[in-house]
Scaffold this motif. Structure first.
Motif, short mmCIF file in Angstrom:
data_model
loop_
_atom_site.label_atom_id
_atom_site.label_comp_id
_atom_site.label_asym_id
_atom_site.label_seq_id
_atom_site.Cartn_x
_atom_site.Cartn_y
_atom_site.Cartn_z
N VAL A 148 3.96 0.90 0.53
CA VAL A 148 3.66 1.04 1.96
C VAL A 148 2.21 0.35 2.01
O VAL A 148 1.33 0.69 1.18
CB VAL A 148 3.54 2.37 2.37
N SER A 157 -2.71 0.39 -0.36
CA SER A 157 -1.53 0.12 -0.55
C SER A 157 -1.07 1.09 -1.62
O SER A 157 -1.64 1.13 -2.89
CB SER A 157 -1.29 -1.24 -0.85
N CYS A 188 5.52 4.96 -1.61
CA CYS A 188 5.87 5.76 -0.24
C CYS A 188 5.56 7.10 -0.49
O CYS A 188 4.80 7.54 0.23
CB CYS A 188 7.33 5.56 -0.05
N ALA A 203 6.55 -1.96 4.91
CA ALA A 203 7.06 -1.40 3.55
C ALA A 203 7.81 -2.66 2.73
O ALA A 203 8.70 -3.26 3.56
CB ALA A 203 8.11 -0.26 3.91
#
Length: 126
Positions: free
Chosen positions: A20, A42, A45, A106
């Motif tokens: 993500v 970053s 998830c 994503a």
């Protein structure tokens, strides 16, 4: 004040194999935007949701059905943001006013699978 209303639906199990990325861009004009250093790191998830809750727990406590910290993989669910007032304290005081674009992306194995764009207009007269 900006208020978010809505839900996002997770249809399948998620883990850290999905990266993500969240970035902010300020407007240059002529439909162009300049990248701004304000961002969330970053990460996978699960790690993204953990970081969000650990560092912004007070701001995210009104979002219903977020995965628990350390929950990985994340089970399918509906996450609700009902009358979620965007917290002013997370916005930098030196953020220039004007039109901003937030991008949330994503990726799975380097391929973009989801992209969200938010356009926000910032003012100093509140």
């Amino acid at each position: 004040m900006t208020v978010l209303n809505g839900s996002f639906i997770v249809h399948q199990w998620l883990n850290d194999s999905i990266e993500v990325v969240f970035r902010m861009q300020s407007r240059l004009g002529n439909q162009q935007f300049n990248h701004y250093p304000m961002k969330l790191p970053s990460s996978g998830c699960c790690s993204f949701f953990d970081n969000l809750q650990v560092n912004y727990g007070r701001q995210t406590e009104s979002i219903h059905n977020l995965p628990a910290i350390g929950e990985c993989p994340i089970s399918p669910r509906v996450v609700d943001m009902i009358n979620f007032a965007f917290p002013q304290e997370v916005v930098s005081r030196v953020m220039p006013q004007g039109l901003w674009k937030a991008l949330m992306t994503a990726r799975l194995n380097g391929e973009v699978i989801v992209t969200y764009y938010f356009l926000v207009k910032g003012h100093h007269d509140f």
